[in-house]
Design a protein around this motif. Structure first.
Motif, mmCIF file in Angstrom:
data_model
loop_
_atom_site.group_PDB
_atom_site.id
_atom_site.type_symbol
_atom_site.label_atom_id
_atom_site.label_comp_id
_atom_site.label_asym_id
_atom_site.label_seq_id
_atom_site.Cartn_x
_atom_site.Cartn_y
_atom_site.Cartn_z
ATOM 1 N N ILE A 512 0.838 -1.202 0.000
ATOM 2 C CA ILE A 512 0.000 0.000 0.000
ATOM 3 C C ILE A 512 0.871 1.249 0.000
ATOM 4 N N ARG A 513 1.926 1.234 0.772
ATOM 5 C CA ARG A 513 2.817 2.400 0.833
ATOM 6 C C ARG A 513 3.513 2.638 -0.504
ATOM 7 N N GLN A 514 3.842 1.573 -1.195
ATOM 8 C CA GLN A 514 4.564 1.689 -2.465
ATOM 9 C C GLN A 514 3.641 1.922 -3.651
ATOM 10 N N THR A 519 -7.308 6.179 -8.857
ATOM 11 C CA THR A 519 -8.508 7.007 -8.754
ATOM 12 C C THR A 519 -9.128 6.907 -7.370
ATOM 13 N N GLN A 520 -9.214 5.673 -6.870
ATOM 14 C CA GLN A 520 -9.777 5.464 -5.541
ATOM 15 C C GLN A 520 -9.236 4.161 -4.966
ATOM 16 N N LEU A 521 -8.745 4.220 -3.747
ATOM 17 C CA LEU A 521 -8.136 3.059 -3.095
ATOM 18 C C LEU A 521 -9.030 2.586 -1.957
ATOM 19 N N SER A 556 -3.795 6.103 5.650
ATOM 20 C CA SER A 556 -3.947 7.490 6.112
ATOM 21 C C SER A 556 -2.924 8.428 5.488
ATOM 22 N N ALA A 557 -1.820 7.868 4.981
ATOM 23 C CA ALA A 557 -0.770 8.695 4.383
ATOM 24 C C ALA A 557 -1.007 8.979 2.909
ATOM 25 N N LYS A 558 -2.032 8.362 2.312
ATOM 26 C CA LYS A 558 -2.321 8.580 0.903
ATOM 27 C C LYS A 558 -3.041 9.912 0.719
ATOM 28 N N GLY A 559 -2.678 10.630 -0.323
ATOM 29 C CA GLY A 559 -3.311 11.926 -0.565
ATOM 30 C C GLY A 559 -4.565 11.832 -1.394
ATOM 31 N N GLU A 582 -12.910 3.404 16.234
ATOM 32 C CA GLU A 582 -11.477 3.528 16.510
ATOM 33 C C GLU A 582 -10.650 3.225 15.269
ATOM 34 N N LEU A 583 -11.083 2.249 14.489
ATOM 35 C CA LEU A 583 -10.352 1.922 13.259
ATOM 36 C C LEU A 583 -10.468 3.048 12.237
ATOM 37 N N VAL A 584 -11.618 3.705 12.196
ATOM 38 C CA VAL A 584 -11.790 4.836 11.286
ATOM 39 C C VAL A 584 -10.840 5.965 11.660
ATOM 40 N N LYS A 585 -10.693 6.213 12.945
ATOM 41 C CA LYS A 585 -9.769 7.262 13.392
ATOM 42 C C LYS A 585 -8.324 6.915 13.058
ATOM 43 N N LEU A 586 -8.020 5.621 12.975
ATOM 44 C CA LEU A 586 -6.659 5.198 12.660
ATOM 45 C C LEU A 586 -6.301 5.451 11.205
ATOM 46 N N GLY A 587 -7.219 5.148 10.277
ATOM 47 C CA GLY A 587 -6.924 5.287 8.849
ATOM 48 C C GLY A 587 -7.427 6.567 8.218
ATOM 49 N N GLU A 588 -8.375 7.248 8.868
ATOM 50 C CA GLU A 588 -8.935 8.509 8.391
ATOM 51 C C GLU A 588 -9.290 8.464 6.905
#
Length: 726
Positions: A512-514, A519-521, A556-559, A582-588
């Motif tokens: 995922i990081r790489q 369009t949508q992940l 959460s780091a994806k723009g 709580e999981l939603v807050k983790l990945g935003e």
């Protein structure tokens, strides 16, 4: 005057005498049935030491002449044991029990490989009974191979249920001697298809254990398909079966190969604590004949210890070799890749191809596929699009559903493919180039669309548009992010002005990081606790929960646009609201899709999911409203009642000027991607840069409930109720 019998005679002597007589008769009957001729030589019985007879009951003493010679030390320390089966079997009987046909397929495949060496027959266990299987004069020259699956909650297939019960009763009955099947040799391969981890392969394990307990000799180690896949380099159950078969074939060519055990304590007792060199079998294969070859692996030993050799079970070889080479971390692991003629084997085996083709997949190369979605067919007829049309403005008749990897790292209970696709935790197969996959997907998709030419109700202009897709849903089956060239594949999509909707099961955080912008992940969030995720997704990784959480952090780091896909399984995960929050807050994520689990496609022993686990749309809405009470940043943005799905969106990003903006400006997205590629990734952008207004009919609470008014709603005719009473 009545005389009472002494208690000893009435309650002890007569039952004991009867049991002894029964045991004598049973022993005599077994000896006749097993030998086929009473005049055959009696088994070689040696005198036992006093230690050997301690604890034996009087009722069993009559069967002493049938028991094997016992060693004084159970661990066989310093002894040399030679198997009595020193020649090849005169025939092989492959016994299978099946429900969905996979065990039968495996039995036929093995039969094709051994038929040239030894006469072989393939028999369904339902066609036998306990009197026929192991009885006959040629039993001691026959190799029995059992291939049996484990189904939901540790149950055998119906075909093998009687045999499983009979074998269990025989193994647990104290009246059945431990030499009951002394002249039988066998091997077992179990297929692990159970819902819960604790029951994986329990049927295969028990058959192997019980046969051994009543005297049968294990010809080859127990084979476990789909067991400990996270530590396996084979990738899927077919590869595990192939590896086990290679061991069988090797033994048939060299029947003396595993008959000796020299020194070493098989039980790990302290009396054999000195360890020297050990020989193991490496999984690297000879390039020409695919036969497993032996290599020496040396470990540090005490200077005073002698050189010892030990036989390693085939299913333990992978972990054994990895432990031996862990310190070096050299190229040994690369040599263990399952290969055919020196090349990585294909992901799609013949049986997988057959199964997936029957389900309507068009297979591409060795590991990819494309399939026509029912919503594509519906929109060609003007009957409405899928929820992605309502939520994001895609044109369903111009959407291609494909995947570059049919393999998956989960075996979800709600998977409508009934787990017919391969499974694995790493890419260990032959790899097709991205250009080949995309070209094949577009070609096969166009052919399937073309089949609707002339079909009543199909709109000609939509048929022409459908021949040239502008959207690609990478969510067909499997885990597309596993494909090593996934970034190149998506780049080629974008160059053709095709949008990309990527779905991942949250087990590959580094991938995922790489991953370059799409369009949508999507990330599938099917449960909010470790226990429920294990039960629902049935992940193969042992550290699945840690991987799951790390994948959400990576998201959460994806723009660009990110989505949590929540699949609600009623009575499984709908009561975990706070944990979901709580999981939603983790990945935003930008969006949260909440679906009432996938369309029910019938019962299967591969899954215990029933219609009772499918929530109604109003229950999905209630869940969405409740979770919003824990998440002030999100609101109910859209719904698609027809597919039992709602959409939550971030207010700060997508609620502008009193309306939601969940749709996508696809032309703007492709322009942004072109700038990104030309700048080598320096020209970044965010999800707000290509959003578009959501139409009124698509927003939550609208009278249309998410159905596009330009389409014609089609209701399936309900069959007439049968009142005949038959």
């Amino acid at each position: 005057m009545k005389v009472a019998h002494p208690p000893l005679i009435g309650s002890f002597f007569l039952p004991t005498l009867g049991l002894a007589v029964f045991s004598l008769a049973l022993g005599y009957w077994i000896s006749r049935r097993k030998k086929g001729n009473i005049n055959n030589d009696e088994p070689n019985v040696t005198e036992k030491s006093s230690d050997d007879t301690v604890g034996e009951t009087d009722s069993m003493s009559a069967l002493d002449n049938l028991k094997k010679k016992k060693k004084k030390h159970d661990c066989n320390c310093g002894s040399k044991e030679t198997s009595k089966f020193e020649k090849q079997p005169s025939q092989i009987k492959i016994m299978y029990g099946t429900l969905m046909g996979k065990s039968k397929k495996f039995a036929e495949i093995l039969s094709e490989h051994v038929s040239e060496e030894t006469p072989v027959s393939v028999v369904n266990l339902k066609e036998c009974d306990s009197e026929d299987i192991f009885v006959g004069p040629d039993t001691k020259d026959t190799l029995f191979i059992f291939i049996v699956s484990t189904y939901a909650e540790g149950s055998p297939p119906e075909d093998a249920e009687w045999f499983y019960k009979w074998l269990e009763d025989s193994a647990l009955d104290f009246r059945v001697p431990q030499t009951f099947l002394a002249e039988v040799r066998f091997s077992v391969f179990g297929l692990g298809n159970s819902l819960y981890f604790e029951n994986y392969n329990v049927i295969g394990r028990n058959i192997d254990k019980w046969l051994s307990k009543i005297g049968a000799e294990r010809y080859a180690p127990l084979g476990l398909g789909d067991e400990n896949v996270s530590e396996s380099l084979h990738g899927n159950i077919e590869a595990d079966f192939d590896h086990w078969c290679e061991g069988i074939l090797n033994l048939l060519k060299n029947p003396q190969g595993t008959t000796e055990k020299k020194s070493g304590c098989s039980k790990g007792n302290d009396c054999c604590s000195k360890k020297g060199k050990k020989k193991s079998v490496n999984r690297s294969q000879k390039k020409k004949n695919n036969i497993v070859e032996e290599t020496d692996v040396t470990r540090d030993s005490d200077s005073e210890s002698d050189t010892n050799e030990a036989v390693v079970d085939l299913e333990d070889l992978g972990s054994f070799v990895r432990v031996e080479n862990k310190a070096g971390e050299d190229s040994e692991e690369d040599e263990e890749v399952t290969t055919v003629d020196g090349e990585p084997r294909e992901m799609l085996t013949p049986q997988l191809r057959e199964s997936l083709t029957k389900q309507g997949y068009r297979l591409i190369g060795t590991h990819s596929g494309v399939k026509l979605c029912r919503w594509t067919k519906a929109m060609l007829r003007g009957r409405g699009g899928c929820y992605k049309h309502t939520f994001y403005g895609i044109e369903s008749h111009r959407c291609m559903e494909t995947t570059p990897s049919l393999a998956c790292a989960n075996k979800c209970v709600f998977c409508w493919r009934h787990h017919s696709n391969p499974v694995g935790t790493e890419w260990r197969w032959k790899m097709d180039p991205a250009e080949f996959i995309l070209e094949g997907a577009l070609e096969q998709h166009a052919k399937m669309i073309n089949q609707f030419k002339g079909v009543p109700g199909v709109q000609p202009h939509r048929l022409a548009e459908g021949m040239n897709p502008v959207h690609c849903a990478l969510s067909l089956v499997g885990e597309p992010i596993m494909y090593p060239e996934i970034n190149r594949f998506m780049r080629m999509l974008h160059e053709k002005k095709i949008s990309s909707f990527m779905v991942t099961n949250a087990q590959f955080p580094e991938a995922i990081r790489q991953l370059e912008p799409c369009t949508q992940l999507y990330v599938s969030v099917d449960a909010s606790t470790k226990d429920s995720l294990k039960k629902i997704d049935r992940p193969l990784f042992k550290d699945f929960w840690e991987r799951f959480l790390d994948s959400l952090r990576a998201l959460s780091a994806k723009g660009q646009r990110t989505v949590y896909r929540l699949t609600l399984v009623k009575a499984w995960n709908v009561e975990e609201l706070e944990s979901y929050a709580e999981l939603v807050k983790l990945g935003e994520p930008d969006f949260i899709e909440i679906k009432g689990s996938v369309t029910f496609c019938g019962t299967s022993k591969a899954s215990t999911l029933t219609m009772e686990n499918i929530p109604w749309h109003h229950e999905v809405v209630t869940f969405g409203e409740k979770i919003c009470s824990y998440l002030d940043a999100y609101g109910l943005a859209a719904e698609h009642e027809h597919s039992n799905c709602i959409l939550l969106a971030k207010r700060s990003k997508f609620f502008k000027d009193g309306r939601w903006n969940t749709w996508i400006d696809y032309d703007k997205f492709h322009q942004l991607m072109q700038d990104y590629y030309l700048s080598d990734g320096k020209a970044t952008f965010t999800s707000e840069d290509y959003m578009a207004p959501t139409p009124n009919w698509a927003m939550f609470g609208s009278p249309e409930h998410g159905f596009d008014p330009v389409e014609n709603r089609w209701h399936r005719k309900q069959p007439k109720k049968d009142i005949s009473g038959c």
